[in-house]
Design a protein around this motif. Sequence first.
Motif, PDB file in Angstrom:
ATOM      1  N   VAL A   1      33.951  35.047  33.298  1.00  0.00           N
ATOM      2  CA  VAL A   1      34.493  33.763  33.740  1.00  0.00           C
ATOM      3  C   VAL A   1      33.930  33.488  35.135  1.00  0.00           C
ATOM      4  O   VAL A   1      34.288  34.162  36.101  1.00  0.00           O
ATOM      5  N   PRO A   2      33.020  32.516  35.271  1.00  0.00           N
ATOM      6  CA  PRO A   2      32.425  32.246  36.575  1.00  0.00           C
ATOM      7  C   PRO A   2      33.466  31.762  37.581  1.00  0.00           C
ATOM      8  O   PRO A   2      34.532  31.257  37.196  1.00  0.00           O
ATOM      9  N   PRO A   3      33.185  31.914  38.878  1.00  0.00           N
ATOM     10  CA  PRO A   3      34.111  31.404  39.902  1.00  0.00           C
ATOM     11  C   PRO A   3      34.383  29.914  39.687  1.00  0.00           C
ATOM     12  O   PRO A   3      33.474  29.128  39.426  1.00  0.00           O
TER      13      PRO A   3
ATOM     14  N   VAL B   1      35.666  28.903  29.015  1.00  0.00           N
ATOM     15  CA  VAL B   1      34.524  29.694  28.555  1.00  0.00           C
ATOM     16  C   VAL B   1      34.691  30.211  27.125  1.00  0.00           C
ATOM     17  O   VAL B   1      33.709  30.360  26.395  1.00  0.00           O
ATOM     18  N   LEU B   2      35.926  30.494  26.702  1.00  0.00           N
ATOM     19  CA  LEU B   2      36.098  31.059  25.363  1.00  0.00           C
ATOM     20  C   LEU B   2      35.722  30.083  24.243  1.00  0.00           C
ATOM     21  O   LEU B   2      35.048  30.478  23.287  1.00  0.00           O
ATOM     22  N   PRO B   3      36.134  28.806  24.298  1.00  0.00           N
ATOM     23  CA  PRO B   3      35.689  27.900  23.228  1.00  0.00           C
ATOM     24  C   PRO B   3      34.173  27.787  23.134  1.00  0.00           C
ATOM     25  O   PRO B   3      33.626  27.673  22.033  1.00  0.00           O
ATOM     26  N   ARG B   4      33.492  27.847  24.272  1.00  0.00           N
ATOM     27  CA  ARG B   4      32.019  27.797  24.221  1.00  0.00           C
ATOM     28  C   ARG B   4      31.462  29.058  23.567  1.00  0.00           C
ATOM     29  O   ARG B   4      30.479  29.004  22.817  1.00  0.00           O
ATOM     30  N   ALA B   5      32.083  30.196  23.843  1.00  0.00           N
ATOM     31  CA  ALA B   5      31.629  31.447  23.219  1.00  0.00           C
ATOM     32  C   ALA B   5      31.830  31.397  21.710  1.00  0.00           C
ATOM     33  O   ALA B   5      30.968  31.840  20.939  1.00  0.00           O
TER      34      ALA B   5
END
Length: 421
Positions: free
Chosen positions: A108-110, A117-121
Amino acid sequence: MQSPSITSAYLDRYRRLTGSEGAGAPLPVTGAQRRFLLARRLDPAGRPALVPLFFAFPSGAVDVARLRAAAGHLAALHPALRVRPEVSRGVPVQRIGAPEGWVREVPVPPGATAAEVLPRALADWPPEGPPLRFFLATGEDEDVLALVLDHAVCDEQSLGGITDGLTRAYAEGLGPGDVPETRAAEGAAAYREAVELQLAAEERSSAPAARAYWARRLAGLRPPPPLPERPEAAGTGSTRLRLPLPAGDGRAAAFPAALDACARAARALYGAEHVPALGYPWGGRPAAAEPVLGCFLNTVAHPADAGDPEARTAAWWDDLDHADAPFDEVVHAVRGAGVAWSGRFDGLLTFEDLARRPPLRLGGATGRETHLDDRPLQAPFAVSVSYGDDLLVRMAWRRSDVDDDRAEDAFAALVSVLATA
């Protein structure tokens, strides 16, 4: 002379394909699995329909190596979690592969969150790999674990078996090598038998009388045209509300009320001049089948028409008597009766009895289930009802298809039905 059913024709092709392969032959696929595999082939990226569950844990609480071993242990016990779909000479089949624990850490970037981020993954789901996978997004205060299943191996009973089995394997430090070969062989035999029993039930349910039933039942569909896409509006919108349980006999009362409410929302969304098609999964196991993990459920079609709620509930009970008819058989029968329905669903309803799913506990921490909004949807809108101490009602919609204000109005219509059930 009646033409053979789709199921009978499929089984004939499967037997001719595998007749000389003996014990090493791939397994056939059930009617529900046929639908999911077809949808996967039609997807430009070859992605399956996914069933994700999200659990928040204290930061650093999840041991990735231990989780990977526990996932592999679960796959060694349950053949459905290590099957690989393929198409051999035009015939969809499934092969049982080696058990694999698949865990990916997602940074998880700053300034970002796990919800971003999880839905994109998940959207980047690699086509090769096992049907059960884990994505772990690590943050400063808490980590979010996504437990994700290919829908072709997942029903409600499977979810409870997975959270319970994973908790046990993780606690005991078990991996795939801890499953004796004899037990793995017994599991594979039970899975094959369950698939064959399901196909036998589907073949019986594909008789002319069953096809005629669904042709009559869905004769009133007036599918709306595809909603005009709004490419400038990306992502998924959502809203949710908790409501008291409806009066009556628990789940038996709650599901018809949820189905009626979802139909009201569909009419609000598409307009009263249309009768949209809703889809909902309805599970169970064929008679005499072992309670193996896997997808032995069907997607049932429901016309979202206006009318008397009691009559609609009575029709739903009749539908359950014919729910084993495979979805492709239903679509073929309806189109043969002159209804211009492609099989596309205008909305989806899922219903989960939380009492059937034990919590996910990894080591000393119990995951707090959370819900992420921006997830892939298989229809313009989807309603999810979780049945526990109350009803958690969620609705999500594709913003490229549905305007937020219109979706909120549809949700209000849905809630107005459930609140008076």
